[in-house]
Design a protein around this motif. Structure first.
Motif, mmCIF file in Angstrom:
data_model
loop_
_atom_site.group_PDB
_atom_site.id
_atom_site.type_symbol
_atom_site.label_atom_id
_atom_site.label_comp_id
_atom_site.label_asym_id
_atom_site.label_seq_id
_atom_site.Cartn_x
_atom_site.Cartn_y
_atom_site.Cartn_z
ATOM 1 N N VAL A 146 8.457 -9.909 -2.697
ATOM 2 C CA VAL A 146 8.176 -8.716 -3.486
ATOM 3 C C VAL A 146 9.124 -7.641 -2.959
ATOM 4 N N VAL A 147 9.935 -7.081 -3.827
ATOM 5 C CA VAL A 147 10.987 -6.153 -3.385
ATOM 6 C C VAL A 147 10.858 -4.813 -4.078
ATOM 7 N N THR A 148 10.868 -3.755 -3.270
ATOM 8 C CA THR A 148 10.913 -2.392 -3.781
ATOM 9 C C THR A 148 12.138 -1.717 -3.184
ATOM 10 N N VAL A 149 12.981 -1.175 -4.044
ATOM 11 C CA VAL A 149 14.159 -0.444 -3.584
ATOM 12 C C VAL A 149 13.870 1.045 -3.735
ATOM 13 N N VAL A 150 14.034 1.784 -2.653
ATOM 14 C CA VAL A 150 13.870 3.239 -2.685
ATOM 15 C C VAL A 150 15.210 3.852 -2.284
ATOM 16 N N ALA A 151 15.766 4.683 -3.154
ATOM 17 C CA ALA A 151 17.101 5.221 -2.889
ATOM 18 C C ALA A 151 17.271 6.597 -3.512
ATOM 19 N N ALA A 152 18.028 7.438 -2.838
ATOM 20 C CA ALA A 152 18.318 8.769 -3.366
ATOM 21 C C ALA A 152 19.220 8.684 -4.589
ATOM 22 N N HIS A 153 20.088 7.645 -4.607
ATOM 23 C CA HIS A 153 21.021 7.481 -5.718
ATOM 24 C C HIS A 153 20.961 6.045 -6.223
ATOM 25 N N VAL A 154 21.044 5.896 -7.543
ATOM 26 C CA VAL A 154 20.963 4.583 -8.176
ATOM 27 C C VAL A 154 22.134 4.432 -9.142
ATOM 28 N N PRO A 155 22.406 3.199 -9.632
ATOM 29 C CA PRO A 155 23.523 3.009 -10.552
ATOM 30 C C PRO A 155 23.526 4.016 -11.690
ATOM 31 N N GLY A 156 24.689 4.622 -11.893
ATOM 32 C CA GLY A 156 24.842 5.681 -12.892
ATOM 33 C C GLY A 156 25.053 7.036 -12.261
ATOM 34 N N ASP A 157 24.611 7.209 -11.001
ATOM 35 C CA ASP A 157 24.821 8.473 -10.293
ATOM 36 C C ASP A 157 26.272 8.584 -9.829
ATOM 37 N N SER A 158 26.712 9.835 -9.594
ATOM 38 C CA SER A 158 28.108 10.041 -9.199
ATOM 39 C C SER A 158 28.259 10.977 -8.002
ATOM 40 N N SER A 159 27.247 11.041 -7.150
ATOM 41 C CA SER A 159 27.322 11.897 -5.968
ATOM 42 C C SER A 159 28.296 11.323 -4.942
ATOM 43 N N ILE A 160 29.000 12.189 -4.211
ATOM 44 C CA ILE A 160 29.896 11.715 -3.151
ATOM 45 C C ILE A 160 29.101 11.028 -2.047
ATOM 46 N N GLU A 161 27.786 11.320 -1.975
ATOM 47 C CA GLU A 161 26.930 10.667 -0.986
ATOM 48 C C GLU A 161 26.674 9.198 -1.346
ATOM 49 N N TYR A 162 26.979 8.838 -2.596
ATOM 50 C CA TYR A 162 26.736 7.484 -3.099
ATOM 51 C C TYR A 162 28.086 6.770 -3.109
ATOM 52 N N THR A 163 28.372 6.072 -2.023
ATOM 53 C CA THR A 163 29.723 5.575 -1.766
ATOM 54 C C THR A 163 30.191 4.506 -2.736
ATOM 55 N N SER A 164 29.373 3.493 -2.956
ATOM 56 C CA SER A 164 29.829 2.283 -3.639
ATOM 57 C C SER A 164 30.457 2.504 -5.020
ATOM 58 N N PRO A 165 29.930 3.408 -5.870
ATOM 59 C CA PRO A 165 30.524 3.563 -7.199
ATOM 60 C C PRO A 165 31.957 4.093 -7.186
ATOM 61 N N TRP A 166 32.393 4.678 -6.078
ATOM 62 C CA TRP A 166 33.742 5.250 -6.024
ATOM 63 C C TRP A 166 34.797 4.207 -5.670
ATOM 64 N N ALA A 167 34.360 3.033 -5.315
ATOM 65 C CA ALA A 167 35.305 2.004 -4.870
ATOM 66 C C ALA A 167 36.218 1.553 -5.999
#
Length: 376
Positions: A29-50
């Protein structure tokens, strides 16, 4: 599994989401808790900028990361094979592309990865495409001294992120967006995430996965964490090949330019920089100019603008989660709570993702005493 252990994954970057997918598919059973999720563009959210593409950052003295990268390449190869055979399979945004490497000086790195990509071969500097690049380069630009080509993966990052998110959800994972407190260390973060899981009626949490990336500096008090700022430019058109040019120094240390196709998007990412310790979210105009100039030598087919230059879509900066000593992937007990850490993958998050997730799942199994294995 008679009783499905509940795991909370904190963070939804490429490491967190990949881990969530494999855990959910293994029966957790998996729960993901995150400040940023796919679709966000904050500089704090590293992966989408790759960029992003498969080009290992690991060296021969980092055998575990080398292994993670090879596991990822092989897994992606199988994944793309399944997509090609079955049109109904969701598309990941991965595509094998010609991947060309240019060096402006002698090759100082060990090309240990060459046997693990497809069709690796050296390029003759007197033949195309190197001959034309050297012949038409500006007077101040260095010559390419050595080159190689192979087939490796380029990634349409927005599509890949949505693919991971939906794949996790298809196996029952819940992804909840919430900024967790960071003023009380990891214990407070775990307590807050546990409270969210309880409010969602997800059941008792038996283990946490800490995939907070650069946030681990504050959350865990890990002073070994530091930002590696990368500035990129998104332009119109898909380059005919992914290209990387090394302007001197060892991999990960010297100046590098790259042209990375975003498959199926009609765009290409140009880069880039590796600025250790730099936190700025504001793109630098001089850096943008240098990126466009250097990449123009490598990808003339993208010079479709009215002025003879690139058609720029956007300029952006992201912060890779660097860590002294490399990634942290280990177990810990924090005030009675089982935690598996998986962060600090620097610029190798995508390449590391499959191997790192598999190790994390093994550690989670040890933590909950189930020895559960993912169907990988």
């Amino acid at each position: 599994m008679a009783s499905k252990p509940h795991v909370v994954v904190i963070g939804a970057g490429v490491i967190g989401l990949t881990t969530a997918v494999f855990l959910a598919e293994a029966g957790y059973v998996v729960t993901v808790v995150a400040a940023h999720v796919p679709g966000d563009s904050s500089i704090e959210y590293t992966s989408p900028w790759a960029g992003a593409h498969w080009r290992t950052h690991a060296t021969v003295d980092e055998p575990e990361q080398c292994d993670w990268d090879v596991q990822t390449f092989q897994y992606w190869l199988e994944l793309v094979g399944k997509e090609e055979k079955d049109s109904k399979v969701p598309k990941s945004g991965l595509r094998l592309e010609e991947s060309i490497h240019y060096w402006d000086g002698p090759v100082t790195e060990d090309l240990w990865w060459a046997p693990h990509v497809l069709n690796f071969r050296q390029l003759n500097t007197f033949a195309e495409p190197i001959a034309s690049i050297n012949a038409t380069r500006p007077a101040h630009a260095p010559e390419i001294k050595w080159g190689a080509t192979s087939q490796a993966f380029s990634i349409n990052v927005p599509q890949y992120f949505l693919y991971l998110q939906e794949r996790a959800r298809a196996s029952g994972a819940v992804i909840f967006q919430s900024k967790l407190p960071t003023d009380g260390g990891l214990e407070k973060v775990l307590s807050a995430a546990e409270g969210i899981a309880h409010a969602l009626k997800r059941g008792k949490v038996e283990c946490f996965v800490n995939a907070t990336g650069l946030g681990a500096r504050e959350v865990c008090g890990d002073e070994g964490m530091y930002p590696i700022r990368g500035q990129t430019v998104l332009v119109k058109g898909e380059a005919k090949a992914t290209r990387t040019r090394y302007h001197g120094g060892k991999i990960g240390e010297g100046s590098t330019s790259y042209v990375i196709v975003r498959p199926g998007s009609g765009t290409t990412i140009l880069g880039g920089t590796k600025e250790k310790g730099e936190w700025s979210a504001v793109p630098d105009e001089a850096t943008t100019k240098r990126i466009l100039e250097r990449c123009g030598w490598m990808a003339p087919e993208l010079l479709t603008g009215k002025d003879g230059g690139f058609e720029v879509v956007s300029v952006q900066a992201g912060l890779r989660p660097g860590r002294v000593g490399g990634p942290r992937t280990e177990r810990e007990v924090v005030k009675g709570r089982q935690v598996v850490h998986s962060y600090g993958h620097a610029g190798g998050g995508y390449q590391n993702s499959i191997g790192a997730a598999r190790k994390t799942i093994g550690l989670v199994g040890e933590s909950v005493g189930k020895g559960a294995r993912a169907r990988l």
